[in-house]
Each structure stands twice: as C-alpha cells, then as structure tokens.
Scaffold this motif. Structure first.
Motif, PDB file in Angstrom:
ATOM      1  N   ARG A   2      36.578 106.891  89.296  1.00  0.00           N
ATOM      2  CA  ARG A   2      35.136 106.712  90.837  1.00  0.00           C
ATOM      3  C   ARG A   2      35.698 108.607  91.383  1.00  0.00           C
ATOM      4  NH1 ARG A   2      36.666 100.752  90.794  1.00  0.00           N
ATOM      5  NH2 ARG A   2      39.067 101.962  90.189  1.00  0.00           N
ATOM      6  N   ASP A  56      37.516  94.395  89.582  1.00  0.00           N
ATOM      7  CA  ASP A  56      38.951  95.046  89.102  1.00  0.00           C
ATOM      8  C   ASP A  56      39.297  96.122  90.227  1.00  0.00           C
ATOM      9  OD1 ASP A  56      40.369  95.304  87.834  1.00  0.00           O
ATOM     10  OD2 ASP A  56      40.095  97.546  87.033  1.00  0.00           O
ATOM     11  N   HIS A  57      38.629  95.603  92.039  1.00  0.00           N
ATOM     12  CA  HIS A  57      38.814  96.379  92.441  1.00  0.00           C
ATOM     13  C   HIS A  57      39.456  95.580  93.539  1.00  0.00           C
ATOM     14  CE1 HIS A  57      38.465  99.942  94.702  1.00  0.00           C
ATOM     15  NE2 HIS A  57      37.970  99.169  96.387  1.00  0.00           N
ATOM     16  N   HIS A  58      41.221  95.731  93.953  1.00  0.00           N
ATOM     17  CA  HIS A  58      41.447  95.096  95.071  1.00  0.00           C
ATOM     18  C   HIS A  58      41.897  95.291  96.758  1.00  0.00           C
ATOM     19  CE1 HIS A  58      42.421  93.940  90.556  1.00  0.00           C
ATOM     20  NE2 HIS A  58      42.884  93.332  90.890  1.00  0.00           N
ATOM     21  N   THR A  73      41.152 100.535  99.900  1.00  0.00           N
ATOM     22  CA  THR A  73      40.663 101.965  99.590  1.00  0.00           C
ATOM     23  C   THR A  73      40.336 102.121  97.818  1.00  0.00           C
ATOM     24  OG1 THR A  73      41.759 104.577  99.621  1.00  0.00           O
ATOM     25  CG2 THR A  73      43.275 102.077  99.143  1.00  0.00           C
ATOM     26  N   THR A  74      40.470 103.279  97.138  1.00  0.00           N
ATOM     27  CA  THR A  74      40.486 103.904  95.362  1.00  0.00           C
ATOM     28  C   THR A  74      41.460 103.929  95.673  1.00  0.00           C
ATOM     29  OG1 THR A  74      38.035 103.137  95.796  1.00  0.00           O
ATOM     30  CG2 THR A  74      39.483 104.206  93.537  1.00  0.00           C
ATOM     31  N   HIS A  75      42.316 103.182  94.984  1.00  0.00           N
ATOM     32  CA  HIS A  75      44.222 103.736  94.606  1.00  0.00           C
ATOM     33  C   HIS A  75      43.622 105.332  93.630  1.00  0.00           C
ATOM     34  CE1 HIS A  75      45.248 100.092  96.290  1.00  0.00           C
ATOM     35  NE2 HIS A  75      45.946 100.926  97.077  1.00  0.00           N
ATOM     36  N   ASP A  76      43.084 104.769  92.150  1.00  0.00           N
ATOM     37  CA  ASP A  76      43.163 106.063  92.172  1.00  0.00           C
ATOM     38  C   ASP A  76      42.027 107.112  92.168  1.00  0.00           C
ATOM     39  OD1 ASP A  76      43.814 103.614  89.913  1.00  0.00           O
ATOM     40  OD2 ASP A  76      42.095 102.609  88.991  1.00  0.00           O
TER      41      ASP A  76
HETATM   42  N1  H2B Z   1      41.834  98.646  93.312  1.00  0.00           N
HETATM   43  C1  H2B Z   1      41.849  98.953  94.333  1.00  0.00           C
HETATM   44  N2  H2B Z   1      41.636  99.203  95.440  1.00  0.00           N
HETATM   45  N3  H2B Z   1      42.290 100.960  94.126  1.00  0.00           N
HETATM   46  C2  H2B Z   1      42.184 101.031  92.569  1.00  0.00           C
HETATM   47  O1  H2B Z   1      42.150 102.265  92.218  1.00  0.00           O
HETATM   48  C3  H2B Z   1      41.961 100.387  91.616  1.00  0.00           C
HETATM   49  C4  H2B Z   1      42.475  98.485  92.255  1.00  0.00           C
HETATM   50  N4  H2B Z   1      42.199 100.571  89.970  1.00  0.00           N
HETATM   51  N5  H2B Z   1      42.396  97.777  91.028  1.00  0.00           N
HETATM   52  C5  H2B Z   1      42.127  99.349  88.743  1.00  0.00           C
HETATM   53  C6  H2B Z   1      42.633  98.047  89.652  1.00  0.00           C
HETATM   54  C7  H2B Z   1      43.447 100.261  87.846  1.00  0.00           C
HETATM   55  O2  H2B Z   1      44.203 100.405  88.271  1.00  0.00           O
HETATM   56  C8  H2B Z   1      43.081  98.395  86.889  1.00  0.00           C
HETATM   57  C9  H2B Z   1      43.957  99.316  85.732  1.00  0.00           C
HETATM   58  O3  H2B Z   1      41.899  98.655  86.714  1.00  0.00           O
END
Ligand code: H2B
Length: 98
Positions: A2, A56-58, A73-76
């Motif tokens: 993203r 799927d966003h935690h 934050t978006t970890h990816d």
């Molecule tokens: N949550 C958040 N906050 N950031 C992410 O980048 C993220 C997530 N990635 N939840 C998702 C899960 C990813 O790891 C899975 C494999 O879709």
C-alpha cells in the motif's frame, strides 16, 4: 504494498482526525481512550479487533484497566497509508458507540 500517504494527506490529518496525534515524523498516529471501567474498555477492544481482522489491518495497542492506548501504522509500507485512516475512523465510531 500500500502506498504511503502524501504530504498533503498528512497535513489534512489534524482536521480530519482531531482525536489522533501524528508521531514518528508522520509514520504513525496515536489515540488514548478512557472508559468507565475495564469491562467497557475490553468491549471496545473486542469490537475493534473483529473489524481490524476483517480489514487485515491491526492496531498496536495496550490496555490498562479502563484505558486503551492505540498506535496505527502500516508495517508492510513503513508508515501511514489509507488503511490506517480507515481503521482510525472505525475506532472513532466504536469509541463513540456508533
Ligand atoms: N497490520 C498493520 N497495521 N500493518 C500491516 O502492514 C499489516 C497488518 N499487514 N496486518 C498484514 C496484517 C499482513 O501482515 C498480512 C499478511 O496480510
């Protein structure tokens, strides 16, 4: 992956999400909530957890008795994306009992 929010998006954030604070140089937002008691705080977390998992966003979060501290934050992507804004709005609604 993203895309990160633009600097224009970031500068609109304080008006757009007034209960949230930008941190880490625009890489995350945070909000601290206080409820009447532990039961209310945990009920809120349960509602948010179900929606977050559906997205799927935690959140990064912690709970102490009647308080919940949340960091988004978006970890990816290594920073803020539209998914964080969407989750923040959802959290605001859950907090206001909508
Ligand atoms: N949550 C958040 N906050 N950031 C992410 O980048 C993220 C997530 N990635 N939840 C998702 C899960 C990813 O790891 C899975 C494999 O879709």
């Amino acid at each position: 992956m993203r895309p990160l929010l633009s600097t224009d998006d970031l500068s609109a954030l304080p008006q757009d999400l007034p209960d949230w604070t930008l941190e880490d140089g625009g890489k995350a937002i945070s909000r601290h909530l206080k409820f009447a008691d532990f039961k209310q705080a945990f009920a809120f977390m349960t509602r948010v957890a179900a929606e977050a998992d559906r997205m799927d966003h935690h959140p990064e979060w912690s709970n102490v008795y009647n308080t919940v501290s949340i960091r988004l934050t978006t970890h990816d992507s290594g920073g803020l994306t539209k998914s964080d804004i969407k989750l923040a709005r959802l959290i605001d609604q859950a907090a206001s009992g909508v």
